[in-house]
Motif scaffolding. Sequence first.
Motif, PDB file in Angstrom:
ATOM      1  N   GLY A  57       0.799  -1.217   0.000  1.00  0.00           N
ATOM      2  CA  GLY A  57       0.000   0.000   0.000  1.00  0.00           C
ATOM      3  C   GLY A  57       0.833   1.269   0.000  1.00  0.00           C
ATOM      4  N   ALA A  58       1.954   1.263   0.724  1.00  0.00           N
ATOM      5  CA  ALA A  58       2.819   2.451   0.756  1.00  0.00           C
ATOM      6  C   ALA A  58       3.364   2.753  -0.639  1.00  0.00           C
ATOM      7  N   LYS A  81       8.972   3.395 -12.384  1.00  0.00           N
ATOM      8  CA  LYS A  81       9.924   2.284 -12.510  1.00  0.00           C
ATOM      9  C   LYS A  81      11.096   2.511 -11.553  1.00  0.00           C
ATOM     10  N   GLY A  82      11.591   3.741 -11.496  1.00  0.00           N
ATOM     11  CA  GLY A  82      12.667   4.070 -10.573  1.00  0.00           C
ATOM     12  C   GLY A  82      12.225   3.977  -9.122  1.00  0.00           C
ATOM     13  N   VAL A  83      11.013   4.429  -8.831  1.00  0.00           N
ATOM     14  CA  VAL A  83      10.477   4.348  -7.472  1.00  0.00           C
ATOM     15  C   VAL A  83      10.367   2.884  -7.050  1.00  0.00           C
ATOM     16  N   LEU A  84       9.837   2.065  -7.928  1.00  0.00           N
ATOM     17  CA  LEU A  84       9.674   0.631  -7.646  1.00  0.00           C
ATOM     18  C   LEU A  84      11.018  -0.027  -7.358  1.00  0.00           C
ATOM     19  N   GLN A  85      12.010   0.252  -8.191  1.00  0.00           N
ATOM     20  CA  GLN A  85      13.332  -0.359  -8.000  1.00  0.00           C
ATOM     21  C   GLN A  85      13.974   0.094  -6.695  1.00  0.00           C
ATOM     22  N   ASP A  86      13.874   1.381  -6.390  1.00  0.00           N
ATOM     23  CA  ASP A  86      14.437   1.912  -5.151  1.00  0.00           C
ATOM     24  C   ASP A  86      13.736   1.284  -3.951  1.00  0.00           C
ATOM     25  N   PHE A  87      12.407   1.239  -3.986  1.00  0.00           N
ATOM     26  CA  PHE A  87      11.632   0.652  -2.886  1.00  0.00           C
ATOM     27  C   PHE A  87      12.002  -0.809  -2.670  1.00  0.00           C
ATOM     28  N   LYS A  88      12.104  -1.543  -3.753  1.00  0.00           N
ATOM     29  CA  LYS A  88      12.447  -2.968  -3.645  1.00  0.00           C
ATOM     30  C   LYS A  88      13.843  -3.163  -3.046  1.00  0.00           C
ATOM     31  N   GLN A  89      14.776  -2.326  -3.449  1.00  0.00           N
ATOM     32  CA  GLN A  89      16.133  -2.418  -2.912  1.00  0.00           C
ATOM     33  C   GLN A  89      16.137  -2.109  -1.411  1.00  0.00           C
ATOM     34  N   ARG A  90      15.391  -1.107  -0.996  1.00  0.00           N
ATOM     35  CA  ARG A  90      15.337  -0.720   0.413  1.00  0.00           C
ATOM     36  C   ARG A  90      14.573  -1.736   1.264  1.00  0.00           C
ATOM     37  N   SER A  91      13.497  -2.290   0.706  1.00  0.00           N
ATOM     38  CA  SER A  91      12.558  -3.088   1.490  1.00  0.00           C
ATOM     39  C   SER A  91      12.724  -4.597   1.335  1.00  0.00           C
ATOM     40  N   GLY A  92      13.262  -5.034   0.213  1.00  0.00           N
ATOM     41  CA  GLY A  92      13.454  -6.456  -0.021  1.00  0.00           C
ATOM     42  C   GLY A  92      12.384  -7.106  -0.876  1.00  0.00           C
ATOM     43  N   ALA A  93      11.295  -6.406  -1.129  1.00  0.00           N
ATOM     44  CA  ALA A  93      10.195  -6.936  -1.947  1.00  0.00           C
ATOM     45  C   ALA A  93       9.224  -5.790  -2.229  1.00  0.00           C
ATOM     46  N   THR A  94       8.212  -6.049  -3.041  1.00  0.00           N
ATOM     47  CA  THR A  94       7.177  -5.060  -3.308  1.00  0.00           C
ATOM     48  C   THR A  94       5.784  -5.584  -2.970  1.00  0.00           C
ATOM     49  N   GLY A  97       2.458  -9.262   1.229  1.00  0.00           N
ATOM     50  CA  GLY A  97       2.599 -10.542   1.924  1.00  0.00           C
ATOM     51  C   GLY A  97       4.052 -10.978   2.064  1.00  0.00           C
ATOM     52  N   ASP A  98       4.852 -10.724   1.044  1.00  0.00           N
ATOM     53  CA  ASP A  98       6.278 -11.055   1.112  1.00  0.00           C
ATOM     54  C   ASP A  98       6.984 -10.155   2.132  1.00  0.00           C
ATOM     55  N   LEU A  99       6.635  -8.873   2.135  1.00  0.00           N
ATOM     56  CA  LEU A  99       7.230  -7.932   3.076  1.00  0.00           C
ATOM     57  C   LEU A  99       6.912  -8.308   4.518  1.00  0.00           C
ATOM     58  N   GLY A 105       7.276 -16.692   7.409  1.00  0.00           N
ATOM     59  CA  GLY A 105       7.523 -16.392   8.817  1.00  0.00           C
ATOM     60  C   GLY A 105       8.654 -15.406   9.037  1.00  0.00           C
ATOM     61  N   LYS A 106       9.215 -14.857   7.963  1.00  0.00           N
ATOM     62  CA  LYS A 106      10.331 -13.912   8.072  1.00  0.00           C
ATOM     63  C   LYS A 106       9.926 -12.557   7.498  1.00  0.00           C
ATOM     64  N   MET A 107       9.686 -11.592   8.398  1.00  0.00           N
ATOM     65  CA  MET A 107       9.321 -10.255   7.948  1.00  0.00           C
ATOM     66  C   MET A 107      10.532  -9.573   7.327  1.00  0.00           C
ATOM     67  N   LEU A 108      10.329  -9.042   6.130  1.00  0.00           N
ATOM     68  CA  LEU A 108      11.402  -8.322   5.446  1.00  0.00           C
ATOM     69  C   LEU A 108      11.415  -6.843   5.811  1.00  0.00           C
ATOM     70  N   CYS A 109      10.226  -6.281   6.065  1.00  0.00           N
ATOM     71  CA  CYS A 109      10.134  -4.844   6.288  1.00  0.00           C
ATOM     72  C   CYS A 109       8.836  -4.539   7.041  1.00  0.00           C
ATOM     73  N   SER A 110       8.924  -3.754   8.106  1.00  0.00           N
ATOM     74  CA  SER A 110       7.734  -3.360   8.862  1.00  0.00           C
ATOM     75  C   SER A 110       6.913  -2.355   8.054  1.00  0.00           C
ATOM     76  N   CYS A 111       5.668  -2.169   8.435  1.00  0.00           N
ATOM     77  CA  CYS A 111       4.824  -1.178   7.757  1.00  0.00           C
ATOM     78  C   CYS A 111       5.417   0.227   7.884  1.00  0.00           C
ATOM     79  N   ASP A 112       5.901   0.572   9.077  1.00  0.00           N
ATOM     80  CA  ASP A 112       6.510   1.892   9.250  1.00  0.00           C
ATOM     81  C   ASP A 112       7.685   2.081   8.293  1.00  0.00           C
ATOM     82  N   ASP A 113       8.521   1.054   8.177  1.00  0.00           N
ATOM     83  CA  ASP A 113       9.666   1.171   7.273  1.00  0.00           C
ATOM     84  C   ASP A 113       9.237   1.167   5.811  1.00  0.00           C
ATOM     85  N   CYS A 114       8.187   0.464   5.470  1.00  0.00           N
ATOM     86  CA  CYS A 114       7.674   0.510   4.089  1.00  0.00           C
ATOM     87  C   CYS A 114       7.202   1.914   3.751  1.00  0.00           C
TER      88      CYS A 114
END
Length: 127
Positions: A57-58, A81-94, A97-99, A105-114
Motif C-alpha cells: 500500500g505504501a 519504474k525508478g520508485v519501484l526499484q528503489d523501494f524494492k532495494q530498500r525493502s526487499g520486496a514489493t 505478503g512477502d514484506l 515467517g520472516k518479515m522483510l520490512c515493517s509497515c513503518d519502514d515501508c
Amino acid sequence: MDTKERAEKAVEYKKTMNCAQAVLMAYEAETGKGREELMALGSGFGGGMGCAEATCGALCGAGIAMGLMNKSSQPTKMLMKGVLQDFKQRSGATICGDLKGLGTGKMLCSCDDCVRNAVYAADGVLA
C-alpha cells in the motif's frame, strides 16, 4: 520539508490511517489535493492490494502521489519504474505478503519502514 521529515510525518500518519493514505498525506501540500480526497484515493490500498496478496500500500500511495505531482516530460509510469526499484532495494520486496513474511515467517520490512521507504523512493525520483 526534507525527505527525512516527510518520511517521519508519513509514519506519524500511519498511526491513524493505512499505508497508502499515510504516504499520500505526507505529500498533501505538493499535490494540491485536500485531506478528504487523498484519503479516498488511498482507501483501497491499505494492507496491500488484495489483503496482502499484491503490491504494498505504501508503494501504491507513492504511485498515486507521483501521478498527482509529476510535472516532468516523462510519463509517470516511467518515473514509477525508478520508485519501484528503489523501494524494492530498500525493502526487499514489493508484495505486501512477502514484506510481512506471510508464508515464510520472516518479515522483510515493517509497515513503518515501508512507508518511510516509499517516501524516500518517491523523493529520490522527484528531486
